[in-house]
Design a protein around this motif. Structure first.
Motif, PDB file in Angstrom:
ATOM      1  N   ASP A 191       0.850  -1.187   0.000  1.00 15.70           N
ATOM      2  CA  ASP A 191       0.000   0.000   0.000  1.00 15.70           C
ATOM      3  C   ASP A 191       0.887   1.239   0.000  1.00 15.70           C
ATOM      4  O   ASP A 191       1.397   1.645   1.038  1.00 15.70           O
ATOM      5  N   MET A 192       1.092   1.816  -1.169  1.00 15.49           N
ATOM      6  CA  MET A 192       1.939   2.986  -1.390  1.00 15.49           C
ATOM      7  C   MET A 192       3.417   2.628  -1.239  1.00 15.49           C
ATOM      8  O   MET A 192       3.942   2.573  -0.129  1.00 15.49           O
ATOM      9  N   ILE A 193       4.089   2.380  -2.360  1.00 12.49           N
ATOM     10  CA  ILE A 193       5.510   2.008  -2.309  1.00 12.49           C
ATOM     11  C   ILE A 193       6.324   2.819  -3.319  1.00 12.49           C
ATOM     12  O   ILE A 193       7.361   2.361  -3.781  1.00 12.49           O
ATOM     13  N   GLY A 194       5.868   4.045  -3.635  1.00  9.15           N
ATOM     14  CA  GLY A 194       6.522   4.777  -4.711  1.00  9.15           C
ATOM     15  C   GLY A 194       7.050   6.152  -4.400  1.00  9.15           C
ATOM     16  O   GLY A 194       7.410   6.895  -5.314  1.00  9.15           O
ATOM     17  N   PHE A 195       7.151   6.519  -3.112  1.00  3.76           N
ATOM     18  CA  PHE A 195       7.586   7.881  -2.812  1.00  3.76           C
ATOM     19  C   PHE A 195       8.696   7.874  -1.764  1.00  3.76           C
ATOM     20  O   PHE A 195       8.595   7.227  -0.727  1.00  3.76           O
ATOM     21  N   GLY A 196       9.758   8.616  -2.065  1.00  7.36           N
ATOM     22  CA  GLY A 196      10.845   8.804  -1.107  1.00  7.36           C
ATOM     23  C   GLY A 196      11.060  10.286  -0.867  1.00  7.36           C
ATOM     24  O   GLY A 196      10.788  11.116  -1.742  1.00  7.36           O
ATOM     25  N   ASN A 201      14.342  15.672   8.315  1.00  6.66           N
ATOM     26  CA  ASN A 201      13.070  15.708   9.040  1.00  6.66           C
ATOM     27  C   ASN A 201      11.831  15.633   8.143  1.00  6.66           C
ATOM     28  O   ASN A 201      10.728  15.988   8.571  1.00  6.66           O
ATOM     29  N   CYS A 202      11.996  15.149   6.916  1.00 10.19           N
ATOM     30  CA  CYS A 202      10.826  14.970   6.051  1.00 10.19           C
ATOM     31  C   CYS A 202      10.031  13.723   6.427  1.00 10.19           C
ATOM     32  O   CYS A 202       8.880  13.577   6.019  1.00 10.19           O
ATOM     33  N   GLN A 203      10.639  12.825   7.182  1.00 10.30           N
ATOM     34  CA  GLN A 203       9.968  11.595   7.595  1.00 10.30           C
ATOM     35  C   GLN A 203       9.403  11.756   9.005  1.00 10.30           C
ATOM     36  O   GLN A 203      10.122  12.137   9.931  1.00 10.30           O
ATOM     37  N   LYS A 204       8.127  11.449   9.167  1.00 12.07           N
ATOM     38  CA  LYS A 204       7.470  11.499  10.473  1.00 12.07           C
ATOM     39  C   LYS A 204       7.119  10.084  10.921  1.00 12.07           C
ATOM     40  O   LYS A 204       7.159   9.130  10.138  1.00 12.07           O
ATOM     41  N   TYR A 205       6.748   9.955  12.193  1.00 10.52           N
ATOM     42  CA  TYR A 205       6.433   8.651  12.760  1.00 10.52           C
ATOM     43  C   TYR A 205       5.206   8.749  13.657  1.00 10.52           C
ATOM     44  O   TYR A 205       5.009   9.765  14.327  1.00 10.52           O
ATOM     45  N   ALA A 280       3.160   6.508   3.598  1.00  8.62           N
ATOM     46  CA  ALA A 280       2.000   7.346   3.249  1.00  8.62           C
ATOM     47  C   ALA A 280       2.151   8.781   3.723  1.00  8.62           C
ATOM     48  O   ALA A 280       3.155   9.431   3.439  1.00  8.62           O
ATOM     49  N   ASN A 281       1.160   9.275   4.471  1.00  6.87           N
ATOM     50  CA  ASN A 281       1.147  10.685   4.891  1.00  6.87           C
ATOM     51  C   ASN A 281       2.239  11.030   5.884  1.00  6.87           C
ATOM     52  O   ASN A 281       2.479  12.211   6.159  1.00  6.87           O
ATOM     53  N   LEU A 282       2.920  10.025   6.414  1.00  9.50           N
ATOM     54  CA  LEU A 282       4.048  10.301   7.301  1.00  9.50           C
ATOM     55  C   LEU A 282       5.267  10.760   6.519  1.00  9.50           C
ATOM     56  O   LEU A 282       6.270  11.162   7.106  1.00  9.50           O
ATOM     57  N   ARG A 283       5.135  10.723   5.193  1.00 13.53           N
ATOM     58  CA  ARG A 283       6.240  11.127   4.323  1.00 13.53           C
ATOM     59  C   ARG A 283       5.784  11.962   3.127  1.00 13.53           C
ATOM     60  O   ARG A 283       6.403  12.971   2.800  1.00 13.53           O
TER      61      ARG A 283
END
Length: 319
Positions: A191-196, A201-205, A280-283
């Motif tokens: 489920d969503m494997i195409g965005f880096g 700090n662009c990655q959230k958790y 997903a929206n965490l990135r």
């Protein structure tokens, strides 16, 4: 002293308390002994390779709002036609809120078990859904191409879920049918494997995850699994694209953010399942937006992620 020891040994030998094999005289050595060591090379597991061209052709053809019945029918036609052209025989499983597409290729060993690979094909209204979740569907179709003529011990079942975006209804309907879960050894859901993302700090958790796995850049593929089925997580390794595997205890009771996709209904049934995702929206700023287009897919990341999934499926099917 030595004569006494020899006498006692001969006495025990005569009584049968010591085996005579320990007293066989050694053969005289008349020539040097040449020891030949045979080098055994383990068989190399040839990994099938994904086609970047095919992946992006599928993305282009699938891109578009797939929230209405009419638009989802267009997507279903594309998926079923693609499967038939690849030699599969898809069947449609209807439920109240939609239609799941299922295709199966039997393994060469009867009752060896089944591995399911799945992705949802619907979108939220107004979003083209390139990453969410045409990337998963495109990879699933590429898996169909790669594994159709590849003989493996276990059976491979492909499932394209409908109505994920309105409450996981496709996967809930699928798992409610006990026949769909027979002889099942594991499930891989994309489920969503195409965005880096690559800025600090662009990655959230979400709350509740261990800090040790947290990276401030979204340059990795996340694989989320329940802690009771670690063998599925262990199948996901990579030498190029970073992969972070997250074993979740208690089926996500204290981390509800990890229950937002089609793997969760399998957890509820006690079946091992993993979610493969770019988080997903965490990135991604394009999550559920009009901007979720093919133009905003990270081509290198997506191709690498698809290969990671193919590699893992290959390991699972031959294990």
């Amino acid at each position: 002293m030595s004569k006494l020891i020899l006498f006692l040994l001969l006495l025990l030998l005569g009584m049968g308390l010591v085996s005579s094999k320990f007293f066989v005289a050694p053969k005289p050595i008349t020539a040097p002994i040449e020891i030949k060591q045979e080098v055994v090379t383990p068989p190399v597991l040839s990994t099938p390779q994904v086609s970047k061209t095919r992946l992006f052709t599928h993305l282009e053809n699938l891109q578009g709002d797939r929230s209405t019945n009419q638009n989802r029918q267009v997507a279903r036609n594309y998926i079923t036609t693609s499967l038939k052209n690849l030699g599969w025989s898809p069947n449609l499983q209807s439920f109240v809120d939609g239609i799941n597409i299922v295709a199966e290729r039997s393994g060469k060993i009867p009752n060896a078990g089944t591995i399911i690979v799945a992705a949802h094909y619907d979108t939220v209204p107004g979003s083209p859904g390139a990453d969410d979740n045409a990337t998963g569907v495109a990879t699933l179709l590429e898996i169909a191409r790669i594994f159709n003529n590849l003989s493996t011990p276990q059976t491979l079942k492909l499932v394209f879920f409908d109505s994920e975006e309105i409450g996981l209804r496709g996967s809930l309907a699928f798992t409610a049918n006990i026949a769909n879960l027979a002889n099942l050894n594991g499930v891989v859901v994309m489920d969503m494997i195409g965005f880096g993302c690559y800025t600090p700090n662009c990655q959230k958790y979400p709350p509740g995850l261990p800090a040790i796995v947290q990276r401030d850049r979204g340059d990795f593929l996340a694989v989320v699994g329940d802690a009771e089925h670690l063998q599925l997580l262990k199948a996901f390794t990579s030498t190029k694209l970073p992969v972070i595997t997250l074993p979740i205890p208690l089926k996500g009771l204290f981390t509800p953010d990890v229950l937002r996709s089609d793997h969760a209904p399998f957890w509820y049934q006690g079946i091992g399942a993993v979610l493969v995702t770019d988080t997903a929206n965490l990135r991604s700023p394009h999550y559920h937006q009009l901007s979720d287009t093919v133009a905003n897919i990270d081509r290198s990341f997506f191709t690498g992620a698809a290969q990671v999934v193919v590699n893992a499926i290959h390991r699972l099917l031959v294990s």
